[in-house]
Design an enzyme around this catalytic site. Structure first.
Site, mmCIF file in Angstrom:
data_model
loop_
_atom_site.group_PDB
_atom_site.id
_atom_site.type_symbol
_atom_site.label_atom_id
_atom_site.label_comp_id
_atom_site.label_asym_id
_atom_site.label_seq_id
_atom_site.Cartn_x
_atom_site.Cartn_y
_atom_site.Cartn_z
ATOM 1 N N HIS A 75 0.818 -1.202 0.000
ATOM 2 C CA HIS A 75 0.000 0.000 0.000
ATOM 3 C C HIS A 75 0.859 1.262 0.000
ATOM 4 C CE1 HIS A 75 -4.267 -1.496 0.994
ATOM 5 N NE2 HIS A 75 -3.548 -2.557 0.631
ATOM 6 N N VAL A 79 1.234 4.146 -3.967
ATOM 7 C CA VAL A 79 0.842 5.561 -3.899
ATOM 8 C C VAL A 79 2.102 6.389 -3.642
ATOM 9 C CG1 VAL A 79 -0.637 7.268 -2.782
ATOM 10 C CG2 VAL A 79 -1.387 4.878 -2.935
ATOM 11 N N GLY A 81 4.944 5.865 -4.730
ATOM 12 C CA GLY A 81 6.140 5.035 -4.669
ATOM 13 C C GLY A 81 6.485 4.631 -3.253
ATOM 14 N N ASP A 254 -6.763 -16.998 1.311
ATOM 15 C CA ASP A 254 -6.432 -18.311 0.754
ATOM 16 C C ASP A 254 -7.257 -19.328 1.526
ATOM 17 O OD1 ASP A 254 -5.357 -20.817 0.184
ATOM 18 O OD2 ASP A 254 -3.296 -20.108 0.105
#
Length: 334
Positions: A75, A79, A81, A254
């Site tokens: 995250h 945004v 970098g 998962d």
């Protein structure tokens, strides 16, 4: 088609192995990352060992922390970098990335703070928060294997700007289609292989029923489930997330295990048991679907994941005279 993609994947993995640190030069503005950047800058303490020891201690006590720190890195990088901008607290005049909707469930900040405090005590004003985030993500995943799963090139500087308004257009959404995902990854210098591979991070961690509610109950507006979902899995999810949705109910991303970093995500995905619309979207493109099938092989997944994480960790980095090294990861230097 699949055979050709397998050859290309293996060839690219072997090429990176021969090139060694070539990817450390980064992508976008900045670059200049390198291995052992702090070796001569912090002689009183090993930066890498300090991060690893604290992170391994936290993951040992709370295995769910691995996914939290990996997600924090994702995250951050998507945004502005990999500049640690996600760590900045809101101010009286600014709503920062941390306050944006997709980031409100992010956690692990206290681990970054603890690492920063220890490094500041031993090597003040030297180690960036952005580098700590990148190292912590690698070490969080690596705890399971007791070895470094990918190299982390360091030398990032911390950004001074963090805006909630920039999150939505840059951060891939759980409800995005394939074209949107590919475009968003492409703007960061990441390709189709990176998209499919980095989606494999969903092999650890949890989400909540609110993010899949529409997929389970109102996909086309008539109370139906997404037809791309395996019907049995869809019913399992409905049982876990009865309508009306309880926002606090957690779901494993998962279905086999949310704590084990492995290639089971791809086995589930190829059985149409991907939790998100963005997971299922990987099967809507022929080349992407072929890569997802190949990455069921754990050796290929781990090797490709290492490559893609190095690339992502170099997205739009600030180095040299750009940015700063924050003394407190939550606020810019005065």
């Amino acid at each position: 088609m699949r055979k050709n993609i397998l050859v290309l994947l293996v060839a690219s993995i072997l090429l990176v192995g021969c090139m060694g640190g070539a990817h450390g030069k980064g992508h976008g503005k900045g670059g200049g990352l390198k291995m052992k950047y702090y070796q001569n800058l912090c002689r009183s303490v090993s930066v890498e060992n300090t991060v690893r020891d604290i992170v391994w201690s936290k993951v040992s006590a709370d295995p769910a922390m691995a996914a939290k720190l990996l997600r924090l890195h994702y995250h951050d990088c998507f945004v502005r970098g990999c500049d640690g901008s996600i760590l900045l607290d809101p101010t009286q005049n600014t709503t920062t990335e941390k306050t944006a909707g997709p980031n409100r469930s992010i956690s692990g900040y206290e681990v970054i703070d603890e690492i920063k405090t220890k490094l500041e005590a031993n090597c003040p004003g030297t180690v960036s928060c952005a580098d700590i985030v990148a190292l912590a993500a690698r070490d969080a995943v690596s705890f399971q294997f007791r070895r470094e799963m990918w190299p982390v090139f360091t030398g990032r500087k911390d950004g001074r700007v963090s805006l909630a308004s920039e999150v939505g257009g840059n951060l891939p959404s759980a409800n995005a289609n394939f074209t949107t995902l590919l475009n968003q990854f492409g703007t960061k210098g990441l390709n189709l292989n990176d998209l499919v591979t980095l989606s494999g991070a969903h092999t650890i961690g949890i989400s909540h029923c609110t993010l899949v509610a529409r997929r389970l109950y109102n996909f086309t507006g008539v109370g139906d489930a997404d037809p791309s979902l395996d019907p049995t899995y869809a019913q399992t999810l409905r049982n876990l997330c009865p309508n009306p949705i309880n926002p606090s109910t957690a779901l494993e991303m998962d279905p086999n295990s949310s704590l084990s970093f492995d290639s089971d995500y791809y086995r589930a995905l190829n059985q149409h048991k991907g939790l998100f619309v963005s997971d299922a979207a990987l099967l809507t493109n022929r080349q992407s679907a072929s890569v997802a099938k190949i990455l069921e092989n754990p050796k290929l997944f781990f090797a490709q994941f290492a490559m893609s994480m190095v690339k992502m960790g170099a997205v739009e980095v600030l180095t040299g005279g750009q940015g700063e090294v924050r003394t407190n990861c939550r606020v810019v230097n005065s």
